[in-house]
Design a protein around this motif. Structure first.
Motif, PDB file in Angstrom:
ATOM      1  N   GLN A 140      -6.317  -1.976  10.173  1.00  0.00           N
ATOM      2  CA  GLN A 140      -6.199  -1.818   8.254  1.00  0.00           C
ATOM      3  C   GLN A 140      -4.841  -2.824   8.234  1.00  0.00           C
ATOM      4  O   GLN A 140      -4.757  -3.603   7.287  1.00  0.00           O
ATOM      5  CB  GLN A 140      -5.141  -0.216   8.347  1.00  0.00           C
ATOM      6  CG  GLN A 140      -6.557   0.971   8.663  1.00  0.00           C
ATOM      7  CD  GLN A 140      -6.083   2.329   8.533  1.00  0.00           C
ATOM      8  OE1 GLN A 140      -4.494   2.159   8.351  1.00  0.00           O
ATOM      9  NE2 GLN A 140      -6.343   2.758   9.236  1.00  0.00           N
ATOM     10  N   VAL A 141      -3.716  -2.732   9.181  1.00  0.00           N
ATOM     11  CA  VAL A 141      -2.951  -4.083   9.289  1.00  0.00           C
ATOM     12  C   VAL A 141      -3.427  -5.197   8.984  1.00  0.00           C
ATOM     13  O   VAL A 141      -3.060  -6.328   8.227  1.00  0.00           O
ATOM     14  CB  VAL A 141      -1.589  -3.948  10.194  1.00  0.00           C
ATOM     15  CG1 VAL A 141      -0.858  -4.948   9.916  1.00  0.00           C
ATOM     16  CG2 VAL A 141      -0.882  -2.432  10.209  1.00  0.00           C
ATOM     17  N   LEU A 142      -4.211  -6.014   9.254  1.00  0.00           N
ATOM     18  CA  LEU A 142      -5.334  -7.315   9.704  1.00  0.00           C
ATOM     19  C   LEU A 142      -5.784  -7.074   7.800  1.00  0.00           C
ATOM     20  O   LEU A 142      -5.954  -8.455   7.762  1.00  0.00           O
ATOM     21  CB  LEU A 142      -6.363  -7.445  11.185  1.00  0.00           C
ATOM     22  CG  LEU A 142      -5.870  -7.450  12.236  1.00  0.00           C
ATOM     23  CD1 LEU A 142      -7.011  -7.396  13.181  1.00  0.00           C
ATOM     24  CD2 LEU A 142      -4.785  -8.884  12.390  1.00  0.00           C
ATOM     25  N   ASN A 143      -6.290  -6.529   7.825  1.00  0.00           N
ATOM     26  CA  ASN A 143      -7.220  -6.604   6.373  1.00  0.00           C
ATOM     27  C   ASN A 143      -5.295  -6.574   5.130  1.00  0.00           C
ATOM     28  O   ASN A 143      -6.061  -7.917   3.865  1.00  0.00           O
ATOM     29  CB  ASN A 143      -7.659  -4.661   5.703  1.00  0.00           C
ATOM     30  CG  ASN A 143      -8.934  -5.074   6.345  1.00  0.00           C
ATOM     31  OD1 ASN A 143      -9.701  -5.266   7.010  1.00  0.00           O
ATOM     32  ND2 ASN A 143      -9.022  -3.386   6.784  1.00  0.00           N
ATOM     33  N   GLY A 203       0.363  -1.152  -0.122  1.00  0.00           N
ATOM     34  CA  GLY A 203      -0.410   0.342   0.281  1.00  0.00           C
ATOM     35  C   GLY A 203       1.167   1.553  -0.374  1.00  0.00           C
ATOM     36  O   GLY A 203       0.264   2.483  -0.052  1.00  0.00           O
ATOM     37  N   PHE A 204       2.319   1.130  -0.026  1.00  0.00           N
ATOM     38  CA  PHE A 204       3.204   2.459  -0.554  1.00  0.00           C
ATOM     39  C   PHE A 204       3.261   2.548  -1.603  1.00  0.00           C
ATOM     40  O   PHE A 204       3.646   1.882  -2.761  1.00  0.00           O
ATOM     41  CB  PHE A 204       3.935   2.025   0.750  1.00  0.00           C
ATOM     42  CG  PHE A 204       3.903   1.862   2.054  1.00  0.00           C
ATOM     43  CD1 PHE A 204       2.949   3.020   2.557  1.00  0.00           C
ATOM     44  CD2 PHE A 204       5.028   1.572   2.875  1.00  0.00           C
ATOM     45  CE1 PHE A 204       2.596   3.171   4.023  1.00  0.00           C
ATOM     46  CE2 PHE A 204       4.526   1.462   4.517  1.00  0.00           C
ATOM     47  CZ  PHE A 204       3.685   2.098   4.959  1.00  0.00           C
ATOM     48  N   GLY A 217       1.874   2.033  12.356  1.00  0.00           N
ATOM     49  CA  GLY A 217       1.397   1.004  11.339  1.00  0.00           C
ATOM     50  C   GLY A 217       1.590   1.204   9.615  1.00  0.00           C
ATOM     51  O   GLY A 217       2.494  -0.323   9.266  1.00  0.00           O
ATOM     52  N   GLY A 218       2.465   2.186   9.170  1.00  0.00           N
ATOM     53  CA  GLY A 218       3.511   2.605   8.057  1.00  0.00           C
ATOM     54  C   GLY A 218       4.650   1.343   8.426  1.00  0.00           C
ATOM     55  O   GLY A 218       5.146   0.350   7.753  1.00  0.00           O
ATOM     56  N   ALA A 273      10.220   4.156  -0.524  1.00  0.00           N
ATOM     57  CA  ALA A 273      11.706   3.748  -0.663  1.00  0.00           C
ATOM     58  C   ALA A 273      12.788   4.225  -0.035  1.00  0.00           C
ATOM     59  O   ALA A 273      13.689   3.794   0.688  1.00  0.00           O
ATOM     60  CB  ALA A 273      12.601   3.122  -2.190  1.00  0.00           C
ATOM     61  N   GLU A 274      13.042   6.088   0.084  1.00  0.00           N
ATOM     62  CA  GLU A 274      14.006   6.912  -0.023  1.00  0.00           C
ATOM     63  C   GLU A 274      13.255   7.670   0.853  1.00  0.00           C
ATOM     64  O   GLU A 274      14.583   7.523   2.572  1.00  0.00           O
ATOM     65  CB  GLU A 274      13.607   7.758  -0.574  1.00  0.00           C
ATOM     66  CG  GLU A 274      14.890   7.757  -2.291  1.00  0.00           C
ATOM     67  CD  GLU A 274      16.386   6.556  -1.579  1.00  0.00           C
ATOM     68  OE1 GLU A 274      17.051   6.859  -1.244  1.00  0.00           O
ATOM     69  OE2 GLU A 274      15.861   5.511  -2.807  1.00  0.00           O
ATOM     70  N   ARG A 275      12.370   7.418   2.629  1.00  0.00           N
ATOM     71  CA  ARG A 275      12.142   7.388   3.418  1.00  0.00           C
ATOM     72  C   ARG A 275      12.730   6.618   4.836  1.00  0.00           C
ATOM     73  O   ARG A 275      13.208   5.284   4.032  1.00  0.00           O
ATOM     74  CB  ARG A 275      10.618   7.206   3.518  1.00  0.00           C
ATOM     75  CG  ARG A 275      10.116   8.262   2.517  1.00  0.00           C
ATOM     76  CD  ARG A 275       8.550   8.477   3.105  1.00  0.00           C
ATOM     77  NE  ARG A 275       7.961   9.748   2.657  1.00  0.00           N
ATOM     78  CZ  ARG A 275       7.050  10.273   2.315  1.00  0.00           C
ATOM     79  NH1 ARG A 275       6.377   9.749   4.021  1.00  0.00           N
ATOM     80  NH2 ARG A 275       6.331  10.880   1.395  1.00  0.00           N
ATOM     81  N   LYS A 276      13.024   6.881   5.335  1.00  0.00           N
ATOM     82  CA  LYS A 276      13.627   6.595   7.525  1.00  0.00           C
ATOM     83  C   LYS A 276      12.307   5.537   7.818  1.00  0.00           C
ATOM     84  O   LYS A 276      11.636   6.166   7.518  1.00  0.00           O
ATOM     85  CB  LYS A 276      14.531   7.149   7.715  1.00  0.00           C
ATOM     86  CG  LYS A 276      15.463   7.754   6.865  1.00  0.00           C
ATOM     87  CD  LYS A 276      16.706   6.433   7.107  1.00  0.00           C
ATOM     88  CE  LYS A 276      18.207   6.623   6.587  1.00  0.00           C
ATOM     89  NZ  LYS A 276      18.880   8.506   7.106  1.00  0.00           N
ATOM     90  N   PRO A 277      12.510   4.740   8.718  1.00  0.00           N
ATOM     91  CA  PRO A 277      11.246   4.974   9.749  1.00  0.00           C
ATOM     92  C   PRO A 277      10.892   5.405  10.596  1.00  0.00           C
ATOM     93  O   PRO A 277       9.669   5.476  10.740  1.00  0.00           O
ATOM     94  CB  PRO A 277      11.708   3.353  10.867  1.00  0.00           C
ATOM     95  CG  PRO A 277      13.094   2.882   9.516  1.00  0.00           C
ATOM     96  CD  PRO A 277      13.479   4.123   8.586  1.00  0.00           C
ATOM     97  N   GLY A 278      11.741   6.454  10.805  1.00  0.00           N
ATOM     98  CA  GLY A 278      10.861   7.837  11.657  1.00  0.00           C
ATOM     99  C   GLY A 278      10.493   8.677  10.965  1.00  0.00           C
ATOM    100  O   GLY A 278       9.377   9.436  11.715  1.00  0.00           O
TER     101      GLY A 278
END
Length: 352
Positions: A197-200, A147-148, A163-164, A153-158
């Motif tokens: 959302q994650v379960l979906n 869903g992204f 959920g993301g 891909a260039e983003r950091k986890p922070g």
């Protein structure tokens, strides 16, 4: 192809606890913690097995055994009917790739200094994808699958929400092209709306990719939504298992009844501890007989001395409870499938 995708037979993991000073002086043997004890289970292709129990029931240890992150003291794990640790380096590597993991905490399972694209690309590199351009293209595909947009891909986890980050963890697991994912409390750290959302997402990926799941959780409300089969653990042993719809409609074991009464969407209470009488016994010194007898409102004398075996109770359900033994006890306590904590005088062995 009649064998299950994943199967555990007699799986056990025991830990020898360090001796205390009193044990050394008295020359007593060290205590043994039976974290997982003679567990059998199976997961069919494209299906979801739920594993549930309180903290200390052995759920996470069982998950590590299924993932081959720990070595079992007894029993074995089979993939397609073949031992997961069988001979042949290539075959063993492929079997390990067949089973991937999504961990509980999305805030610590990703390296905060790496971009999310790098975290996923690392799996592709280990898997043998040598072309950098092919890896980047595949990273974009995996991000879109959860869903992204590929540009993230260039983003950091922070830069992502909880959920993301969990979606990225799922994409990273998918990079190995597994057939089964072990999800250890994958939504417990998320808000309720994000959990849905994650379960979906898990359910959509299962439909699209034919994935099988082992869902480890303390939350029966989650399993009610996603599981096809449920295994209930108590002090490392299976006390009930069966089709999810049958187990939720008519739980057989008093412990399962107690967990259902504590589930927010299924009962009146939000806390397991407020419904299950007493405290969880010391796992290193479990009670004799049925280990649940110190907390059970239906306790009988046989429960205090004899460990019950798993008995089939109909329609695929099995339970380890003397209430359902064959032959049944001469006098059964009344039960309609609803757990009611007994008053202290009715169960003198129950913890206060």
């Amino acid at each position: 192809m009649n064998s299950p995708l994943l199967e555990a037979r007699g799986l056990s993991r025991h830990y020898a606890l360090p001796r205390s000073a009193r044990q050394w002086l008295g020359r007593r043997a060290p205590r043994t913690l039976r974290a997982v004890d003679e567990v059998d289970l199976s997961v069919e292709r494209g299906r979801t097995l739920g594993i549930v129990g309180e903290t200390g029931s052995g759920k996470s240890t069982l998950g590590r055994l299924l993932l081959q992150l720990e070595r079992a003291d007894a029993g074995q794990v089979l993939v397609d009917g073949v031992p997961a640790t069988g001979p042949g380096a290539d075959a063993g590597r492929r079997r390990r790739r067949d089973i991937q993991v999504v961990l509980q905490d999305p805030y610590t399972s990703l390296n905060p200094y790496l971009t999310i694209g790098s975290a996923i690309e690392e799996v592709l590199t280990v898997g043998g994808m040598t072309s950098r351009d092919a890896r980047r293209e595949r990273v974009g595909e995996l991000l879109e699958q959860v869903g992204f947009p590929a540009e993230w891909a260039e983003r950091k986890p922070g830069q992502l929400s909880g959920g993301g980050r969990q979606r990225v963890s799922i994409a990273r697991a998918l990079a190995a092209e597994p057939r089964l994912i072990v999800a250890d409390e994958p939504v417990s750290a998320l808000d309720v709306s994000v959990q849905a959302q994650v379960l979906n997402l898990f359910q959509r990926l299962q439909r699209e990719l034919g994935l099988a799941y082992v869902f480890i959780t303390h939350d029966l409300a989650v399993l009610e939504r996603i599981a096809d089969e449920v295994v209930v653990l108590y002090l490392g042993r299976v006390v009930e298992r069966g089709p999810a719809d049958k187990l939720f409609a008519a739980p057989k074991h008093p412990y399962t009844q107690a967990l259902l009464a504590a589930a927010p969407s299924l009962g009146r209470s939000r806390s397991t501890s407020s419904v299950v009488a007493g405290e969880l016994p010391d796992p290193a010194s479990p009670p004799p007989g049925c280990t649940f007898h110190t907390r059970c409102p239906f306790v009988m004398e046989v429960c205090r001395t004899t460990r019950p075996r798993l008995t089939t109770t109909g329609e695929g359900q099995q339970t380890a409870c003397h209430l359902h033994a064959d032959p049944a006890p001469a006098s059964l306590p009344p039960t309609d499938g609803r757990y009611r904590p007994a008053p202290p005088e009715a169960n003198p062995t129950a913890a206060p």
